[in-house]
Design a protein around this motif. Structure first.
Motif, PDB file in Angstrom:
ATOM      1  N   GLN A 237       6.640  71.812  -2.782  1.00 28.66           N
ATOM      2  CA  GLN A 237       5.602  71.591  -3.804  1.00 28.66           C
ATOM      3  C   GLN A 237       4.389  72.448  -3.470  1.00 28.66           C
ATOM      4  O   GLN A 237       4.472  73.653  -3.507  1.00 28.66           O
ATOM      5  N   ASN A 238       3.293  71.817  -3.061  1.00 34.26           N
ATOM      6  CA  ASN A 238       2.113  72.620  -2.737  1.00 34.26           C
ATOM      7  C   ASN A 238       1.784  72.547  -1.249  1.00 34.26           C
ATOM      8  O   ASN A 238       0.660  72.762  -0.838  1.00 34.26           O
ATOM      9  N   LEU A 239       2.774  72.238  -0.448  1.00 39.17           N
ATOM     10  CA  LEU A 239       2.566  72.124   0.984  1.00 39.17           C
ATOM     11  C   LEU A 239       3.275  73.279   1.692  1.00 39.17           C
ATOM     12  O   LEU A 239       4.497  73.394   1.654  1.00 39.17           O
ATOM     13  N   LEU A 240       2.491  74.132   2.308  1.00 36.64           N
ATOM     14  CA  LEU A 240       3.041  75.302   2.993  1.00 36.64           C
ATOM     15  C   LEU A 240       3.033  75.046   4.493  1.00 36.64           C
ATOM     16  O   LEU A 240       2.017  74.657   5.053  1.00 36.64           O
ATOM     17  N   THR A 241       4.194  75.249   5.118  1.00 40.84           N
ATOM     18  CA  THR A 241       4.284  75.041   6.565  1.00 40.84           C
ATOM     19  C   THR A 241       4.655  76.358   7.227  1.00 40.84           C
ATOM     20  O   THR A 241       5.597  77.028   6.805  1.00 40.84           O
ATOM     21  N   VAL A 242       3.911  76.745   8.224  1.00 38.48           N
ATOM     22  CA  VAL A 242       4.198  77.954   8.988  1.00 38.48           C
ATOM     23  C   VAL A 242       4.372  77.543  10.439  1.00 38.48           C
ATOM     24  O   VAL A 242       3.493  76.916  11.016  1.00 38.48           O
ATOM     25  N   SER A 243       5.533  77.851  10.982  1.00 34.18           N
ATOM     26  CA  SER A 243       5.706  77.562  12.399  1.00 34.18           C
ATOM     27  C   SER A 243       6.374  78.745  13.073  1.00 34.18           C
ATOM     28  O   SER A 243       6.967  79.602  12.419  1.00 34.18           O
ATOM     29  N   GLY A 244       6.260  78.804  14.361  1.00 36.12           N
ATOM     30  CA  GLY A 244       6.822  79.922  15.098  1.00 36.12           C
ATOM     31  C   GLY A 244       6.501  79.820  16.568  1.00 36.12           C
ATOM     32  O   GLY A 244       5.942  78.825  17.033  1.00 36.12           O
ATOM     33  N   THR A 245       6.873  80.864  17.262  1.00 39.82           N
ATOM     34  CA  THR A 245       6.636  80.894  18.702  1.00 39.82           C
ATOM     35  C   THR A 245       5.997  82.220  19.056  1.00 39.82           C
ATOM     36  O   THR A 245       6.386  83.251  18.510  1.00 39.82           O
ATOM     37  N   ARG A 246       5.031  82.157  19.918  1.00 43.45           N
ATOM     38  CA  ARG A 246       4.518  83.412  20.445  1.00 43.45           C
ATOM     39  C   ARG A 246       4.583  83.367  21.959  1.00 43.45           C
ATOM     40  O   ARG A 246       4.048  82.462  22.589  1.00 43.45           O
TER      41      ARG A 246
ATOM     42  N   ARG B 205       2.365  75.459  14.866  1.00 41.77           N
ATOM     43  CA  ARG B 205       2.767  74.960  13.555  1.00 41.77           C
ATOM     44  C   ARG B 205       1.509  74.641  12.781  1.00 41.77           C
ATOM     45  O   ARG B 205       0.599  73.982  13.280  1.00 41.77           O
ATOM     46  N   ARG B 206       1.430  75.145  11.561  1.00 40.45           N
ATOM     47  CA  ARG B 206       0.280  74.806  10.725  1.00 40.45           C
ATOM     48  C   ARG B 206       0.756  74.416   9.335  1.00 40.45           C
ATOM     49  O   ARG B 206       1.683  75.020   8.789  1.00 40.45           O
ATOM     50  N   VAL B 207       0.118  73.414   8.792  1.00 39.07           N
ATOM     51  CA  VAL B 207       0.459  72.935   7.457  1.00 39.07           C
ATOM     52  C   VAL B 207      -0.760  73.148   6.565  1.00 39.07           C
ATOM     53  O   VAL B 207      -1.876  72.791   6.940  1.00 39.07           O
ATOM     54  N   ILE B 208      -0.539  73.762   5.422  1.00 38.65           N
ATOM     55  CA  ILE B 208      -1.649  74.107   4.538  1.00 38.65           C
ATOM     56  C   ILE B 208      -1.417  73.463   3.172  1.00 38.65           C
ATOM     57  O   ILE B 208      -0.341  73.624   2.580  1.00 38.65           O
ATOM     58  N   THR B 209      -2.402  72.752   2.683  1.00 36.11           N
ATOM     59  CA  THR B 209      -2.320  72.194   1.335  1.00 36.11           C
ATOM     60  C   THR B 209      -2.827  73.244   0.360  1.00 36.11           C
ATOM     61  O   THR B 209      -3.945  73.711   0.468  1.00 36.11           O
ATOM     62  N   LEU B 210      -1.979  73.613  -0.596  1.00 38.40           N
ATOM     63  CA  LEU B 210      -2.349  74.613  -1.591  1.00 38.40           C
ATOM     64  C   LEU B 210      -2.770  73.902  -2.874  1.00 38.40           C
ATOM     65  O   LEU B 210      -2.478  72.711  -3.037  1.00 38.40           O
ATOM     66  N   PRO B 211      -3.410  74.621  -3.792  1.00 29.08           N
ATOM     67  CA  PRO B 211      -3.717  73.999  -5.086  1.00 29.08           C
ATOM     68  C   PRO B 211      -2.431  73.507  -5.763  1.00 29.08           C
ATOM     69  O   PRO B 211      -1.345  74.010  -5.492  1.00 29.08           O
ATOM     70  N   ASP B 212      -2.562  72.534  -6.653  1.00 30.99           N
ATOM     71  CA  ASP B 212      -1.389  71.897  -7.253  1.00 30.99           C
ATOM     72  C   ASP B 212      -0.564  72.815  -8.150  1.00 30.99           C
ATOM     73  O   ASP B 212       0.618  72.569  -8.363  1.00 30.99           O
ATOM     74  N   ASP B 213      -1.209  73.861  -8.681  1.00 30.41           N
ATOM     75  CA  ASP B 213      -0.512  74.660  -9.699  1.00 30.41           C
ATOM     76  C   ASP B 213       0.231  75.865  -9.134  1.00 30.41           C
ATOM     77  O   ASP B 213       0.576  76.770  -9.875  1.00 30.41           O
ATOM     78  N   VAL B 214       0.494  75.914  -7.838  1.00 29.65           N
ATOM     79  CA  VAL B 214       1.214  77.074  -7.305  1.00 29.65           C
ATOM     80  C   VAL B 214       2.700  76.970  -7.624  1.00 29.65           C
ATOM     81  O   VAL B 214       3.237  75.886  -7.802  1.00 29.65           O
TER      82      VAL B 214
END
Lengths: 142, 149
Positions: free
Chosen positions: B78-87, B108-117
């Motif tokens: 939906q409008n929840l973007l999750t970015v995870s990885g390893t460095r 790991r970071r979770v970003i709430t985007l606007p509803d209309d994406v």
């Protein structure tokens, strides 16, 4: 959408060339600008000291590494692909400039500093003067 | 208004363009306090990120130097973007360390985007240590001009 490269000091030059007097007030505002402090790893081996600094968003053009006998300064300006008319929804980073300085000591060969930049990671190698390098001393058994 | 009316005759327009770019950078990096989102994290979280929006799209910029793009895992629900990885930070075993500030390990970071994406139209690229994720908004949500007859 264009690649935008906002180099350090670029705007000051613009003001001058645009014929606008660059006022004292303006320069004071610029000094107060928030500067990002890049995270660094610093380590020393037998031949050199290495500084690795994180400067994501900085390209080769926006980077400035300066060294004299006593100090090393690293500076960088962030350049990003921005669509026109963008407004911020959220920001962890509140500046587009990185800057950090270190003092150097006399045993370092500051004229021979080498720097490389890859994927936003700056690596600066400062060699030690030959006479200061650690030498293995062989013990001779009679 | 008059300024823009009279510029464009000489080199001024070029410099106006520079000024516009700079203004947009300031816009994105801003200096005004935003209300903190529910998923906002404290200082020192890796990687720091900025989110910018236009009526057409939302851009997420993650500032993470020296990443292996293959190690990244991006997902959008939906409008929840999750970015995870390893460095992984290479450690020089023979050296003596004075400072170790660089982040090492999993993130790991979770970003709430606007509803209309539109979760179907997402692009990501990695350049100069910045991961830029572009998410288009739904056409229907874009502002439209309405003609009055």
């Amino acid at each position: 959408m264009a690649t935008q490269n906002v180099a350090t000091g670029g705007s000051t030059a613009v003001d001058k060339e645009g014929g606008e007097p660059s006022t004292a007030v303006e320069s004071r505002t610029r000094e107060r600008d928030v500067v990002l402090i890049p995270a660094v790893d610093i380590f020393e081996d037998a031949h050199q000291i290495t500084v690795q600094a994180e400067m994501p968003g900085v390209s080769k053009e926006g980077l400035n590494v300066q060294a004299d006998r006593n100090s090393l300064t690293i500076e960088g300006a962030v350049a990003l692909d921005l669509p026109t008319g963008m407004s911020a929804l959220y920001a962890d980073l509140r500046s587009t400039k990185y800057r950090r300085s270190f003092t150097l000591s006399g045993e370092l060969e500051t004229a021979q500093i080498a720097a490389s930049l890859k994927d936003g990671l700056l690596t600066v190698r400062i060699p030690k003067r030959v006479e200061f390098r650690t030498r293995k001393i062989k013990v001779e058994v009679p | 208004m008059f300024e823009s009316l009279f510029s464009g005759f000489d080199t001024d327009s070029v410099f106006d363009e520079f000024r516009r770019l700079e203004n947009e950078m300031v816009q994105l990096f801003g200096h005004s306090p935003w209300p903190a989102g529910i998923r906002t994290v404290g200082r020192g979280t890796f990687p720091p990120l900025n989110v910018g929006a236009t009526p057409e799209r939302v851009d997420v910029y993650l500032f993470a130097a020296n990443l292996e793009p293959k190690s990244l895992d991006l997902s959008i629900q939906q409008n929840l973007l999750t970015v995870s990885g390893t460095r992984n930070v290479e450690v020089n075993e023979k050296a003596q360390y004075y400072r170790r500030e660089r982040f090492d390990g999993e993130f790991r970071r979770v970003i709430t985007l606007p509803d209309d994406v539109d979760p179907e139209r997402v692009e990501a690229k990695y350049r100069d240590g910045v991961l830029q994720i572009t998410i288009q908004r739904h056409e229907s949500a874009r502002p439209r001009q309405i003609n009055v007859n």
